[in-house]
Design a protein around this motif. Structure first.
Motif, PDB file in Angstrom:
ATOM      1  N   GLY A 275      -1.760   5.655  -1.862  1.00 56.35           N
ATOM      2  CA  GLY A 275      -1.384   5.346  -0.485  1.00 56.35           C
ATOM      3  C   GLY A 275      -0.655   6.515   0.146  1.00 56.35           C
TER       4      GLY A 275
ATOM      5  N   ASN B 246       0.689   0.621  -4.513  1.00 57.25           N
ATOM      6  CA  ASN B 246       0.467   2.056  -4.315  1.00 57.25           C
ATOM      7  C   ASN B 246       0.088   2.747  -5.622  1.00 57.25           C
ATOM      8  OD1 ASN B 246       0.408   4.601  -3.121  1.00 57.25           O
ATOM      9  ND2 ASN B 246       2.634   4.808  -2.996  1.00 57.25           N
TER      10      ASN B 246
ATOM     11  N   ALA C  20       0.822  -1.213   0.000  1.00 57.73           N
ATOM     12  CA  ALA C  20       0.000   0.000   0.000  1.00 57.73           C
ATOM     13  C   ALA C  20       0.853   1.259   0.000  1.00 57.73           C
ATOM     14  CB  ALA C  20      -0.931   0.004   1.204  1.00 57.73           C
TER      15      ALA C  20
END
Length: 249
Positions: A215, A210, A201
């Motif tokens: 993120g 991401n 993430a």
């Protein structure tokens, strides 16, 4: 910015589980995240919903480690339960976390090629390092198979066919080390899965997680900037458009 209603959120969890802004501290346990935000399912253009669960297509990224689409869907749904979509932003699937884990398992992370992997092997304390004779790739494959088997035993369905609360029940049993695994423990597998989910993430997008740096955007983390010379003397918080190692904004 519109005022948000205060409730237990992913941000609260990250604060209490040792994840600081812009950095990760791995190896913790899930704590209270499973069960919260369970109604927030995630969809992306490469996903379809069937009766409350998410099926994830391989999109145009392709798979590097998993050869079974079913295995990949189990992984994807498990990561989404750990890092669900909520009012703050996208969840694991939309962020590309399953693809991040897939690529990591296909490389040195999955093969443990840079780590000492000789015996003797013993079940260590949670604070100790890697204690298994199995590689991470082998642990993930076995862990996913255990999730499928446990789902079939408890609910007569595959993991990806379960409702969110049922998925949480399986993941909680794994976290609590209630499911037996060979050469490792289910609790250790859960720690690997949770840590890899958080890393996917918040990793640089060049590692296939991401997506769109969302993120980072959720935590207002600037990513990899060439310099801060223009803002370093400013007293107020500076919101900076994040930048990837690839040079993309």
């Amino acid at each position: 910015m519109a005022k948000r209603v205060k409730k237990f959120s992913r941000r609260d969890f990250l604060k209490t589980s040792g994840v600081a802004t812009g950095a990760l501290i791995g190896g913790g346990i899930l704590g209270g995240l499973i069960g919260y935000n369970s109604k927030n399912a995630t969809t992306t253009p490469t996903e379809t919903m069937h009766g409350g669960h998410t099926e994830t297509g391989t999109s145009d990224k392709g798979l590097m480690f998993f050869t079974s689409e079913r295995e990949f869907q189990v992984l994807a749904n498990a990561t989404e339960r750990i890092f669900p979509k909520d009012d703050l932003g996208p969840g694991a699937i939309e962020l590309g976390v399953p693809y991040f884990i897939d690529s990591q398992l296909a490389g040195q992370y999955g093969s443990n090629s840079k780590e000492y992997m000789q015996g003797p092997f013993a079940i260590g304390a949670p604070t100790q390092g890697y204690q298994s004779r199995l590689t991470r790739a082998e642990i993930f494959r076995q862990g996913i198979a255990k999730m499928e088997a446990e789902s079939s035993s408890r609910f007569d369905k595959g993991f990806s066919d379960l409702e969110g609360a049922q998925m949480d029940e399986i993941l909680t049993a794994i976290q609590k080390d209630e499911i037996k695994m060979e050469g490792t423990t289910s609790a250790f597998f859960f720690r690997l899965l949770r840590t890899a989910t958080l890393e996917g993430a918040y990793s640089d997008p060049m590692y296939r997680g991401n997506n769109n740096m969302d993120g980072w955007r959720m935590k207002e983390f600037p990513g990899h900037q060439m310099a801060y010379i223009n803002v370093i003397d400013k007293a107020e918080f500076q919101k900076i458009e994040p930048q990837s190692l690839s040079g993309k904004h």
